[in-house]
Enzyme design. Structure first.
Site: not given
Length: 105
Positions: A46, A52-55
């Site tokens: 990341n 970067i909306p990893c959620h």
DNA sequence: TATTTGACGATTT
DNA sequence: CAAATCGCCAAAT
């Protein structure tokens, strides 16, 4: 920087707000349907958390990653609900609903 | 260049 | 239904 990771990042950034995507799906968009692991690896790095909306990325079951450690599954759950994504108490999202945007890509 | 590893996926036990 | 196992691919060491 490897083209692959770059692809993964762009794919994740492309996820519409209020929607989610699976690792396998991102891998598919990145060009390697089987590289789901690498997707997680890439997101783990990341390099750009703010973009970067990893959620919004969940596993194939629509379940939040068990090894997720960006702050706890509860946080991810709240973030998704805040965007309009219904999350079960166990942290399960309806892929049937939130994966439909993919066919427009 | 080879070995290890890891936010996964699907199948089997 | 949960745990174990194999398969997959690329990055890191």
């Amino acid at each position: 920087m490897s083209n692959f990771h770059q692809r993964v990042y762009e794919a994740v950034k492309r996820i519409p707000k209020g929607k989610v995507c699976t690792y396998g799906c991102i891998a598919l968009m990145a060009g390697s349907p089987k590289a789901s692991r690498v997707v997680g690896y890439a997101l783990h790095h990341n390099p750009d958390p703010k973009n970067i909306p990893c959620h919004r990325v969940v596993n194939r079951q629509g379940r939040l990653a068990p090894s997720f450690a960006f702050g706890g599954a509860e946080i991810q759950k709240q973030l998704l609900e805040y965007e309009g994504v219904k999350v079960s108490d166990d942290g399960i999202v309806d892929l049937n609903i939130y994966m439909d945007w993919i066919k427009f890509n």
